[in-house]
Design a protein around this motif. Structure first.
Motif, PDB file in Angstrom:
ATOM      1  N   LYS A 144       0.847  -1.196   0.000  1.00 28.34           N
ATOM      2  CA  LYS A 144       0.000   0.000   0.000  1.00 28.34           C
ATOM      3  C   LYS A 144       0.880   1.243   0.000  1.00 28.34           C
ATOM      4  O   LYS A 144       0.615   2.201  -0.702  1.00 28.34           O
ATOM      5  CB  LYS A 144      -0.922   0.004   1.217  1.00 28.34           C
ATOM      6  CG  LYS A 144      -2.138  -0.891   1.071  1.00 28.34           C
ATOM      7  CD  LYS A 144      -2.970  -0.906   2.327  1.00 28.34           C
ATOM      8  CE  LYS A 144      -3.635   0.433   2.578  1.00 28.34           C
ATOM      9  NZ  LYS A 144      -4.524   0.412   3.745  1.00 28.34           N
ATOM     10  N   ALA A 148       1.111   3.941  -2.954  1.00 28.70           N
ATOM     11  CA  ALA A 148       0.823   5.327  -2.593  1.00 28.70           C
ATOM     12  C   ALA A 148       1.942   6.261  -3.039  1.00 28.70           C
ATOM     13  O   ALA A 148       1.689   7.373  -3.500  1.00 28.70           O
ATOM     14  CB  ALA A 148       0.592   5.442  -1.093  1.00 28.70           C
ATOM     15  N   THR A 171     -11.068  10.617  -2.839  1.00 23.32           N
ATOM     16  CA  THR A 171      -9.675  10.575  -2.372  1.00 23.32           C
ATOM     17  C   THR A 171      -9.375  11.764  -1.469  1.00 23.32           C
ATOM     18  O   THR A 171      -8.634  11.641  -0.482  1.00 23.32           O
ATOM     19  CB  THR A 171      -8.706  10.552  -3.570  1.00 23.32           C
ATOM     20  OG1 THR A 171      -9.109   9.554  -4.497  1.00 23.32           O
ATOM     21  CG2 THR A 171      -7.278  10.261  -3.111  1.00 23.32           C
ATOM     22  N   THR A 180      -5.661   8.148   3.956  1.00 27.51           N
ATOM     23  CA  THR A 180      -4.647   8.176   2.890  1.00 27.51           C
ATOM     24  C   THR A 180      -3.964   9.537   2.875  1.00 27.51           C
ATOM     25  O   THR A 180      -4.389  10.472   3.543  1.00 27.51           O
ATOM     26  CB  THR A 180      -5.308   7.936   1.506  1.00 27.51           C
ATOM     27  OG1 THR A 180      -6.278   8.967   1.261  1.00 27.51           O
ATOM     28  CG2 THR A 180      -5.971   6.579   1.438  1.00 27.51           C
TER      29      THR A 180
END
Length: 238
Positions: A144, A148, A171, A180
């Motif tokens: 992840k 990212a 997002t 995130t």
């Protein structure tokens, strides 16, 4: 003493067009080197995630353009020298080189027109795969983070976020919630698909315009070189 009258005029016109052709080769070489080392495209096309490299179709086209620019400069110099020296051998060689270059340019133009959207689509597909992997919960934490970081390069380079308007807003919300950290700090919600399309389509059209201008110059050069060659052959001096 060399050719006279209209043939002499054609001689200097051929020299002029060859000089323009030589300059055009230098411009194409310069533009191709700029496209190759442009920070935006370099940042995106050198990305690698989970063993998958960013699509290289655009770089293949640019490398071909670099070769064409270099060859054009050599052929342009050959044409200039052949015109000034009134050499049938050099002019014949120059004409043959022009025919080969023109045929290659037409073939490349047809291929480029048929695949004009390929570069953008390949890059969009690559972006989508990285985006999906970064957002999904099924990946390990390490992957992840890797996804990212790749996605962050896209967003910071293109000043965009998400595959579309909906995913951009989503997002941004996950960023705001601390889940995130993907969107650029500018706060934009512009789709990365539209940014990718703009980036590569604009450059493809720039290449197309340059190729069209060069093709027109080449047609005139082929005509003038043959007329001059015939004039030299028929000249009483020779």
């Amino acid at each position: 003493m060399g050719v006279e009258g209209c043939t002499k005029c054609i001689k200097y016109m051929l020299f002029f067009f060859n000089f323009i052709f030589w300059l055009a080769g230098g411009v194409i070489l310069g533009v191709a080197l700029w496209l190759r080392h442009d920070p935006k495209t370099s940042n995106l096309l050198e990305l690698n995630f989970d063993g998958a490299q960013a699509p290289s179709t655009f770089y293949i086209s640019v490398h071909i353009l670099i070769a064409v620019g270099a060859v054009m400069m050599v052929v342009g110099f050959l044409g200039c020298y052949g015109a000034i020296q009134e050499s049938q051998c050099l002019l014949g060689t120059f004409f043959a080189c022009l025919v080969i270059l023109f045929a290659c340019e037409v073939a490349a133009g047809i291929w480029g027109f048929m695949h004009r959207d390929t570069v953008s689509k390949e890059m969009m597909n690559y972006y989508d795969s990285v985006y999906d992997k970064a957002m999904t919960q099924s990946l390990t934490e390490d992957k992840k983070q890797a996804a990212a970081s790749v996605l962050k390069v896209f967003h910071e380079t293109l000043i965009c976020c998400g595959k579309g308007h909906g995913s951009s807003i989503f997002t941004r919300l996950t960023d705001a919630a601390g889940v995130t950290d993907l969107c650029p700090s500018s706060g934009t919600t512009v789709s990365c698909h539209s940014r990718i399309q703009e980036l590569f389509s604009d450059k493809i059209y720039l290449i197309g315009i340059a190729a069209l201008v060069v093709a027109v110059i080449m047609i005139f050069e082929m005509i003038f070189s043959m007329v001059l060659c015939c004039g030299i052959r028929n000249s009483p001096v020779y």
